[in-house]
Design a protein around this motif. Sequence first.
Motif: not given
Length: 289
Positions: A105-116, A151-162
């Motif tokens: 949920t922590d990842i879901r609550n952050k935008t792609d921009k915030e993750l980057y 699955y979805r949120e892990i892919q988002r964080m990996k896209d941001a190279e976290l």
Amino acid sequence: MEYEGQICRPPMEKSSFMLATAVGCAYNQCKFCNLFKHLNYRLLPLEQIEAELRHVRAVGGNPKQVFLGDGNAFGMETSRLLCILEKIYHYFPNCQMVNMDATVTDIRNKTDKELYQLKKAGVGHLYLGIESGIDDVLIFMRKDHNIEQAYREIQRMKDAELLYDAHIMTGIAGMGRGIENAEKLAEFFNHTQPERIINFSLFLSRSVALYQDISAGRFIPANEVENLEEARRLLELIGEKPVLYDGFHDKLEFRVWGELPKDRQKMLKKLDSAIETYSRKEPMIAYTH
């Protein structure tokens, strides 16, 4: 800084400087967890955090790695996290990365921009409490996510190279479902490919909600041999991408760790020996006070 509550961090962070940024866990609803039930979640003042950084530097500290506490530091507002990260790198110029626990949920609550932004600001590893590969188990245990969301949120964080690491708990599916859980987790990990997997095999505290389910017969715990067999099946099935694994079975004072697939046979042999030994003894269930 005095640390309120129980210190809890992944074994890979044992040499990191642990910086308290909050008390407790913002979610704090998992049925099996007793780490934070007695605490009222709150953020620590930024002034207090900076005073600790200043003190550590004054006594000669300049750590290369920092771990943020408490339960899910990544759930803080991005602006606050960025402020803390800036202070860490100011006081510790040799710091290479800042790691912390997170929920899906922590990842879901952050935008792609915030993750980057957070990656660019120095966040390295995020440890996610995946726990189980079975949706009905996650629902029963009141986790904050299902498998599709993970699955979805892990892919988002990996896209941001976290960097993605996973916490799991053998035994969490209950008696008779360990092999099923191992196979579902292996499938999940072979797709999501964590850098590290930490298994804190389920311990059953009489102070948590899960114990009420046990008393009412809604959850029947697996014994420790079943938990070892579950861990063995998981290690057998995890694929060929290198991943560090560290598994703790505290009731047995047993630990198995290494790098997969390089150390697979050595780890399986150690588990086989433990399974053989404890299969000859009275079944044990990991109750704790």
